[in-house]
Design an enzyme around this catalytic site. Structure first.
Site, short mmCIF file in Angstrom:
data_model
loop_
_atom_site.label_atom_id
_atom_site.label_comp_id
_atom_site.label_asym_id
_atom_site.label_seq_id
_atom_site.Cartn_x
_atom_site.Cartn_y
_atom_site.Cartn_z
N LYS A 1 0.85 -1.21 0.00
CA LYS A 1 0.00 0.00 0.00
C LYS A 1 0.88 1.24 0.00
O LYS A 1 1.48 1.59 1.01
CB LYS A 1 -0.94 0.04 1.20
CG LYS A 1 -2.06 1.04 0.92
CD LYS A 1 -2.67 1.71 2.10
CE LYS A 1 -1.89 2.81 2.73
NZ LYS A 1 -1.72 4.03 1.90
N GLU B 1 9.92 0.98 10.56
CA GLU B 1 10.99 1.97 10.38
C GLU B 1 10.32 3.32 10.56
O GLU B 1 9.54 3.75 9.72
CB GLU B 1 11.60 1.78 8.99
CG GLU B 1 13.00 2.34 8.88
CD GLU B 1 12.99 3.70 8.23
OE1 GLU B 1 12.99 4.69 8.98
OE2 GLU B 1 12.99 3.76 6.99
N CYS C 1 13.50 10.59 7.54
CA CYS C 1 13.33 10.15 8.93
C CYS C 1 14.65 10.26 9.70
O CYS C 1 14.63 10.45 10.91
CB CYS C 1 12.77 8.74 8.98
SG CYS C 1 13.62 7.62 7.88
N GLU D 1 9.85 15.59 16.07
CA GLU D 1 10.28 15.46 14.68
C GLU D 1 9.48 16.44 13.83
O GLU D 1 8.25 16.38 13.78
CB GLU D 1 10.03 14.03 14.20
CG GLU D 1 10.50 13.82 12.78
CD GLU D 1 10.30 12.39 12.29
OE1 GLU D 1 9.24 11.80 12.56
OE2 GLU D 1 11.20 11.88 11.61
P1 ADP Z 1 2.88 10.95 7.62
O1 ADP Z 1 2.24 11.27 8.92
O2 ADP Z 1 4.26 11.46 7.53
O3 ADP Z 1 2.03 11.21 6.42
P2 ADP Z 1 2.14 8.26 8.04
O4 ADP Z 1 2.87 7.46 9.04
O5 ADP Z 1 0.81 8.83 8.40
O6 ADP Z 1 3.12 9.39 7.59
O7 ADP Z 1 1.95 7.48 6.68
C1 ADP Z 1 2.78 6.47 6.20
C2 ADP Z 1 1.93 5.38 5.60
O8 ADP Z 1 1.08 4.85 6.61
C3 ADP Z 1 1.00 5.82 4.46
O9 ADP Z 1 0.98 4.81 3.47
C4 ADP Z 1 -0.33 5.92 5.15
O10 ADP Z 1 -1.42 5.73 4.27
C5 ADP Z 1 -0.25 4.79 6.14
N1 ADP Z 1 -1.16 4.91 7.30
C6 ADP Z 1 -1.61 6.04 7.90
N2 ADP Z 1 -2.44 5.73 8.91
C7 ADP Z 1 -2.54 4.38 8.95
C8 ADP Z 1 -3.24 3.45 9.78
N3 ADP Z 1 -4.02 3.84 10.78
N4 ADP Z 1 -3.09 2.13 9.53
C9 ADP Z 1 -2.28 1.70 8.53
N5 ADP Z 1 -1.61 2.53 7.72
C10 ADP Z 1 -1.72 3.85 7.92
#
Ligand code: ADP
Length: 509
Positions: free
Chosen positions: A203, A278, A312, A409
């Protein structure tokens, strides 16, 4: 050329392949076929340099994840992938690397368009590194080994044991990746999973789904059998959550924020799928008085400003020995002010926009809170006016450990510069004063100081007289709340294999 492509003002002319690619609605890749989301829904993809919509991607959700996991399960249990020799699998993985290089310019343009990062960076770093990851991992496909063990079980006359371990593919893997290095993160995840013989549901981040989908096309061209890699674009709270909670996924690999990493670890408890994470960082970058100062200054600027600071492991806490503090801070500020900020497709651009309005608001919020708390900006300190999600490269001084900008961060081009007196336990404590432990930098000519600090800093990577050096062979990952497990190198294969002990009793008479 599609209408959308013609509207984008750019110095680099988009290739015919990229123009066609963004001109069509992008679909999900499930079981080797491009398919609409079950709901029929799509979402908009934006160019961060202009805020314009550049493409539409299928909005995958639970039902699509279910279909993709089913395809991955079938491909793992019954498909040709599991029956291929490691050498045959390795050749396909190698070919994926070759095809990334064949379409290097298309990948570079698409990545710049989608993420905003400068075309020189996608051409010079993201895309060749992604190809290299597949080439490196192709070699591992034939080198995953167990061991033969000598047992000490009590002696039984006439009976002995031959024992060995097998390292087997872990099974169906869910991979959730972020938007800061969209293609490269896909490569970091897919390369080792495929080398181990797993099947995958990937995804991509909703901000940047495009290059993963182009990668899907070339994986088919490379001869990857149907269902081995399935790609479901969609949102984190829906598609991502469905994947991390899925009861038929054996392992989830995630790169992203620490906050979401914790949600994923929780979601994984349903079937206790294996988890590797990560996550975030607030990495110390330490400049000692005996360092080669021009190199340390240039390196420290690049440590924070590379990729708009959306890294990161960015060197976001610059710790400088007191007697050289002014010189280093002025040097970094001078570089910050000279960085050419602009649209990524302009070949003159050195720093592009942030990826999204959300990210722009986040970083602007940190700049505001820094000012309110009494930090002083020696360079930058503001977003840039006009269209696009641009922020000025920023150097903050007069920060204190209680400030948000010091602790949290920021994930943008903002560094806090802080002095320290001597190389002593207080410096080590200051360097380790973070919930994170992803990376660190040390600038010095004294090898003794290097060994002392490298051993005492709690971080998964320590760069000495360099920063942000990545290689497919070099393990990368975090201590503390920066994650679980390691990416890259031989280490990453542990994420995608199970160890099975086989113990065979036999008669010696
Ligand atoms: P940022 O906050 O920097 O956008 P995220 O950690 O939210 O980074 O996003 C990284 C990935 O995690 C993306 O592919 C996002 O769609 C996914 N993501 C965000 N929220 C969830 C969740 N609750 N469960 C699984 N995947 C998630």
């Amino acid at each position: 050329m599609s209408e959308v492509a013609e509207k984008i003002e750019t110095r680099v002319a988009l290739s015919a392949k990229v123009a066609k690619f963004i001109g069509q609605k992008r679909k999900l890749l499930i079981d080797g076929k491009w398919t609409e989301a079950a709901s029929g829904k799509t979402f908009e993809v934006f160019d961060p340099a202009t805020g314009q919509v550049i493409a539409h991607a299928a909005e995958g959700d639970k039902e699509d994840i279910n279909r993709a996991v089913k395809a991955a399960r079938f491909a793992f249990e019954k498909g040709p992938w599991s029956r291929m020799t490691p050498s045959e699998r390795g050749k396909i993985i190698w070919k994926i690397g070759d095809l990334i290089l064949k379409y290097q310019e298309d990948f570079s343009q698409l990545e710049t368009l989608d993420n905003g990062k400068p075309i020189n960076v996608t051409r010079g770093a993201d895309v060749p590194l992604a190809a290299d990851m597949f080439h490196y991992m192709a070699g591992w496909a034939t080198k995953i080994e167990g061991s033969q063990l000598s047992l000490s079980v009590p002696y039984t006359p006439g009976q002995s044991y031959h024992a060995y371990t097998r390292r087997e593919a872990i099974g169906v893997v869910g991979q959730i990746i972020p938007w800061n290095f969209p293609l490269l993160m896909a490569a970091w995840k897919l390369g080792p999973a495929l080398a181990a013989g797993c099947t995958v549901v990937l995804k991509p981040a909703e901000e940047t789904p495009l290059t993963a989908l182009l990668l899907g096309e070339i994986m088919i061209e490379a001869g990857l059998p149907p269902g081995v890699v399935n790609i479901v674009t969609g949102f984190g709270e829906t598609a991502g959550a469905a994947l991390s909670g899925h009861m038929d996924v054996d392992k989830i690999a995630f790169t992203g924020s620490t906050e979401v990493g914790k949600l994923i670890a929780r979601a994984a408890t349903g079937n206790l799928k294996k988890v590797s994470l990560e996550l975030g960082g607030k990495s110390p970058n330490i400049v000692l008085e005996d360092a080669d100062l021009p190199a340390a200054i240039a390196g420290s600027a690049s440590a924070i400003y590379f990729n708009q600071g959306q890294v990161c492991c960015a060197g976001s806490r610059l710790l400088i020995q007191q007697n050289i503090f002014d010189e280093v801070v002025e040097g970094v500020s001078k570089i910050a002010k000279s960085i050419k900020v602009g649209a990524g497709l302009d070949t003159q651009t050195e720093m592009g926009p942030l990826v999204s309005t959300i990210q722009l608001d986040r970083v602007s919020g940190f700049l505001k809170s820094g000012k309110e708390d009494g930090a002083k900006a020696l360079a930058g300190g503001n977003r840039k006016s006009g269209a696009g999600y641009f922020v000025e490269p920023t150097v903050l001084v007069n920060t204190t450990p209680n400030m948000k900008v010091y602790q949290e961060e920021i994930f943008g081009p903002v560094v806090t510069a802080v002095p320290f007196k001597n190389l002593d336990d207080a410096l080590v404590a200051q360097a380790n004063d973070s919930i994170y432990g992803l990376a660190a930098g040390i600038w010095t000519k004294d090898v003794g100081k290097v060994h002392r600090l490298a051993a005492q800093i709690k971080a998964g990577t320590v760069w000495v007289n360099c920063y942000n050096i990545f290689d497919a062979s070099l393990p990368f990952g975090g201590y503390k709340q920066s994650g679980w497990g390691r990416e890259m190198g031989a280490e990453v294969l542990k994420n995608y294999t199970e160890t099975k002990s086989v113990c065979i009793g036999y008669s010696t008479e």
